[in-house]
Design a protein around this motif. Structure first.
Motif: not given
Length: 160
Positions: A91-92, A94-95, A97-102, A137, A145
């Motif tokens: 879960k962490q 995923g969160q 990578y999602a934040a870093r994707l932004v 980040n 996160i």
């Protein structure tokens, strides 16, 4: 091991400096490991670019390497978060990578526009992008996160 090294180094300083370090420890460690993450990003960008990849591809490769490195150092050394099970860690991750994707999308767009379209210096633009990304980040990691849980059992453990 790294935590012991930092504590050993900090212990040679006067008490007021030690107190300041421990008060700002997560920011200091985030900055230190952020610099290492930036180095990973720059090195992989440089290598991919020199291998003939386009700016966009070089930036994506650089992003994947840097984000993977950053997840582990942030989790274990900066925010000292130990997942209770694999599901929590996933879960962490995923969160994270999602934040870093932004921030990664921002970086790719910024790099393509400033380097390919405007003809500005690739490494200078990389540096400017990294400053913005570092701040964003940290806020994602600290506030979302790896935020500390607020239930009573963890509060008691954290205060000891």
């Amino acid at each position: 091991m790294i935590e012991k090294l930092f504590r050993k180094i900090v212990s040679i300083f006067p008490k007021p400096i030690q107190d300041l370090y421990y008060k700002l420890e997560s920011v200091i460690l985030y900055t230190f490991f952020g610099a290492l993450t930036t180095a990973v990003s720059f090195i992989t960008q440089y290598l991919a670019s020199r291998a003939g990849c386009t700016t966009a591809v070089s930036t994506v490769i650089s992003w994947i390497c840097a984000v993977t490195f950053a997840f582990f150092v942030n989790k274990f050394f900066v925010f000292k978060e130990n997942s209770k099970n694999a599901a929590d860690m996933l879960k962490q991750a995923g969160q994270f990578y999602a934040a870093r994707l932004v921030s990664g999308v921002f970086e790719v767009v910024f790099m393509v526009v400033t380097v390919d379209k405007l003809g500005l210096s690739e490494m200078l633009m990389k540096l400017i992008a990294q400053i913005f990304i570092l701040i964003a980040n940290y806020l994602f990691s600290k506030l979302i996160i790896f935020r500390k849980k607020t239930d009573d059992s963890e509060k008691g453990t954290a205060e000891k």
